[in-house]
Design an enzyme around this catalytic site. Structure first.
Site, mmCIF file in Angstrom:
data_model
loop_
_atom_site.group_PDB
_atom_site.id
_atom_site.type_symbol
_atom_site.label_atom_id
_atom_site.label_comp_id
_atom_site.label_asym_id
_atom_site.label_seq_id
_atom_site.Cartn_x
_atom_site.Cartn_y
_atom_site.Cartn_z
ATOM 1 N N SER A 37 -22.395 -9.776 33.983
ATOM 2 C CA SER A 37 -21.939 -8.792 34.573
ATOM 3 C C SER A 37 -21.431 -9.156 35.836
ATOM 4 O O SER A 37 -20.592 -8.736 36.524
ATOM 5 C CB SER A 37 -22.757 -7.778 34.491
ATOM 6 N N ASP A 59 -19.973 -6.577 31.243
ATOM 7 C CA ASP A 59 -21.176 -5.768 31.440
ATOM 8 C C ASP A 59 -21.279 -5.371 30.014
ATOM 9 O O ASP A 59 -20.606 -4.501 29.550
ATOM 10 C CB ASP A 59 -20.847 -4.829 32.399
ATOM 11 N N ARG A 107 -30.937 -4.569 26.970
ATOM 12 C CA ARG A 107 -31.681 -5.633 25.986
ATOM 13 C C ARG A 107 -31.270 -4.942 24.676
ATOM 14 O O ARG A 107 -31.138 -5.856 23.630
ATOM 15 C CB ARG A 107 -33.099 -5.592 26.390
ATOM 16 N N LYS A 116 -22.004 -5.328 17.071
ATOM 17 C CA LYS A 116 -20.928 -4.488 16.360
ATOM 18 C C LYS A 116 -19.578 -5.286 16.604
ATOM 19 O O LYS A 116 -18.949 -5.309 15.724
ATOM 20 C CB LYS A 116 -20.988 -3.345 17.168
ATOM 21 N N SER A 132 -36.229 -11.207 21.655
ATOM 22 C CA SER A 132 -37.256 -10.148 21.928
ATOM 23 C C SER A 132 -38.477 -10.609 22.886
ATOM 24 O O SER A 132 -37.883 -11.431 23.949
ATOM 25 C CB SER A 132 -37.984 -9.874 20.654
ATOM 26 N N VAL A 177 -41.842 -16.972 30.645
ATOM 27 C CA VAL A 177 -40.832 -18.043 30.641
ATOM 28 C C VAL A 177 -40.735 -17.904 32.237
ATOM 29 O O VAL A 177 -40.222 -17.012 32.944
ATOM 30 C CB VAL A 177 -39.742 -17.890 30.081
ATOM 31 N N THR A 179 -37.983 -18.325 34.715
ATOM 32 C CA THR A 179 -36.730 -18.173 34.853
ATOM 33 C C THR A 179 -36.362 -17.362 36.156
ATOM 34 O O THR A 179 -37.272 -16.724 36.894
ATOM 35 C CB THR A 179 -36.142 -17.429 33.532
HETATM 36 N N1 NAP Z 1 -38.470 -14.813 31.425
HETATM 37 C C1 NAP Z 1 -39.534 -14.209 30.775
HETATM 38 O O1 NAP Z 1 -40.617 -14.489 31.114
HETATM 39 C C2 NAP Z 1 -39.169 -13.599 29.393
HETATM 40 C C3 NAP Z 1 -40.160 -13.369 28.665
HETATM 41 C C4 NAP Z 1 -39.782 -12.682 27.326
HETATM 42 C C5 NAP Z 1 -38.654 -12.117 27.084
HETATM 43 N N2 NAP Z 1 -37.701 -12.467 27.985
HETATM 44 C C6 NAP Z 1 -36.377 -11.818 27.660
HETATM 45 O O2 NAP Z 1 -35.324 -12.813 27.411
HETATM 46 C C7 NAP Z 1 -34.073 -12.560 27.560
HETATM 47 C C8 NAP Z 1 -33.447 -13.523 28.723
HETATM 48 O O3 NAP Z 1 -34.569 -13.385 29.831
HETATM 49 P P1 NAP Z 1 -34.294 -14.439 31.062
HETATM 50 O O4 NAP Z 1 -35.652 -14.788 31.551
HETATM 51 O O5 NAP Z 1 -33.353 -15.665 30.620
HETATM 52 O O6 NAP Z 1 -33.529 -13.751 32.271
HETATM 53 P P2 NAP Z 1 -32.350 -14.127 33.391
HETATM 54 O O7 NAP Z 1 -32.662 -15.180 33.742
HETATM 55 O O8 NAP Z 1 -32.685 -12.890 34.379
HETATM 56 O O9 NAP Z 1 -30.952 -13.813 32.823
HETATM 57 C C9 NAP Z 1 -30.738 -12.522 32.284
HETATM 58 C C10 NAP Z 1 -29.076 -12.807 31.974
HETATM 59 O O10 NAP Z 1 -28.587 -11.423 31.456
HETATM 60 C C11 NAP Z 1 -27.219 -11.233 32.348
HETATM 61 N N3 NAP Z 1 -27.193 -9.875 32.413
HETATM 62 C C12 NAP Z 1 -27.920 -8.881 33.082
HETATM 63 N N4 NAP Z 1 -27.434 -7.681 32.991
HETATM 64 C C13 NAP Z 1 -26.382 -7.680 32.282
HETATM 65 C C14 NAP Z 1 -25.155 -6.736 31.774
HETATM 66 N N5 NAP Z 1 -25.421 -5.481 32.121
HETATM 67 N N6 NAP Z 1 -24.291 -7.131 31.154
HETATM 68 C C15 NAP Z 1 -24.195 -8.616 30.877
HETATM 69 N N7 NAP Z 1 -25.056 -9.437 31.202
HETATM 70 C C16 NAP Z 1 -26.063 -8.954 31.857
HETATM 71 C C17 NAP Z 1 -27.545 -11.727 33.732
HETATM 72 O O11 NAP Z 1 -26.357 -12.051 34.128
HETATM 73 P P3 NAP Z 1 -25.747 -11.000 35.346
HETATM 74 O O12 NAP Z 1 -26.718 -10.637 36.524
HETATM 75 O O13 NAP Z 1 -24.513 -11.904 35.736
HETATM 76 O O14 NAP Z 1 -25.491 -9.784 34.520
HETATM 77 C C18 NAP Z 1 -28.427 -13.057 33.005
HETATM 78 O O15 NAP Z 1 -27.469 -13.975 32.907
HETATM 79 C C19 NAP Z 1 -34.318 -11.122 28.484
HETATM 80 O O16 NAP Z 1 -33.939 -10.084 27.380
HETATM 81 C C20 NAP Z 1 -35.846 -11.087 28.718
HETATM 82 O O17 NAP Z 1 -36.302 -9.840 28.715
HETATM 83 C C21 NAP Z 1 -37.759 -13.066 29.080
#
Ligand code: NAP
Length: 239
Positions: A37, A59, A107, A116, A132, A177, A179
């Site tokens: 987004s 978005d 999510r 979809k 997940s 993770v 990140t």
């Molecule tokens: N990191 C962990 O410890 C962990 C553990 C378990 C599960 N997960 C899940 O794994 C997934 C990825 O996590 P991550 O750690 O890689 O997170 P991250 O580094 O924060 O990346 C999230 C991504 O989602 C995008 N995003 C956020 N809002 C959006 C929107 N409205 N429309 C389109 N894109 C959007 C962000 O970019 P923009 O800001 O540009 O939109 C970013 O590219 C998430 O669902 C997270 O809950 C993560």
């Protein structure tokens, strides 16, 4: 694991697990298309990927933008959905229900919206990978929403695997993770959290985004897994 000549669309591909998956897919021979987004994040991710990568601001909470994105991206082989926001951690007694409903927007509802509008462009032999988390199986105190969202996504992957067959649909469930998701926590506290969680796992460390990207890559490259959840948690569910 080869994705030679294939095209991979990664929603949330500008950061964390999504960006690591984009890099891994490129290394495996794929052309990648990323979306998220924030324009600055899309630009920054494209600068760090090879010139063949494409990206667009989108978005996932806007169905119109999601439809427009897939009309632009056209045919592809694999859809990876890693868009997410900060986990909503709150105990039930203090829960704001209106806010809690919104916690599903990016999510869960975002994933449904992306599938979809995206699945009709997936070529034969293709797949969908959702995100997940092990909170579904092992929630902590206050993790009601996080656990519910993760459980819903795993159920969604199974239901979509049935409905969209023969397109394969799976989810990847990481434990913690390392990140950008956690960047809101001050660095010293964050590192202490990684250390504590890592030491409690069987591998002795929290995952890097690349560890989870490998799981997404595997589910794309192989051809017979569908409706499954691949856990990447260093054995965290066992201890
Ligand atoms: N990191 C962990 O410890 C962990 C553990 C378990 C599960 N997960 C899940 O794994 C997934 C990825 O996590 P991550 O750690 O890689 O997170 P991250 O580094 O924060 O990346 C999230 C991504 O989602 C995008 N995003 C956020 N809002 C959006 C929107 N409205 N429309 C389109 N894109 C959007 C962000 O970019 P923009 O800001 O540009 O939109 C970013 O590219 C998430 O669902 C997270 O809950 C993560």
């Amino acid at each position: 694991m080869s994705l030679d000549g294939q095209k991979v669309v990664i929603i949330g591909g500008t950061s964390g697990i999504g960006f690591a998956t984009a890099k891994a897919a490129v290394r495996a021979g794929a052309q990648v298309v990323i979306a998220s987004s924030r324009p600055d994040r899309v630009d920054s991710a494209l600068e760090r990927l090879p010139g063949t990568a494409l990206g667009r601001v989108m978005d996932v909470t806007s169905e119109e933008q999601v439809r427009g994105f897939f009309d632009w991206a056209r045919e592809f082989d694999h859809l990876i959905y890693t868009a997410g926001d900060r986990p909503s951690v709150t105990e039930l007694a203090a829960m704001d229900i209106a806010y809690a409903r919104q916690a599903f927007d990016i999510r869960y509802w975002g994933a449904i919206t992306a599938v979809k509008h995206g699945h009709r462009f997936i070529r034969p032999g293709g797949s969908i990978g959702l995100s997940s988390g092990t909170a579904s199986a092992r929630p902590q105190n206050g993790w009601t929403l996080v656990a519910s969202i993760s459980g819903a996504i795993e159920a969604l992957a199974r239901a979509l695997a049935v409905e969209l067959a023969p397109t394969r649909v799976n989810s990847v469930a990481p434990g913690m993770v390392r990140t950008e998701l956690w960047d809101v926590i001050p660095e010293h506290q964050r590192e202490a959290m990684y250390k504590r969680v890592g030491q409690a796992s069987l591998t002795g460390r929290v995952a890097d985004a690349a560890d989870v990207a490998e799981a997404h890559l595997y589910l794309m490259a192989q051809s017979h897994c569908t409706g499954t959840t691949l856990v990447v948690d260093g054995g965290g569910l066992l201890v």
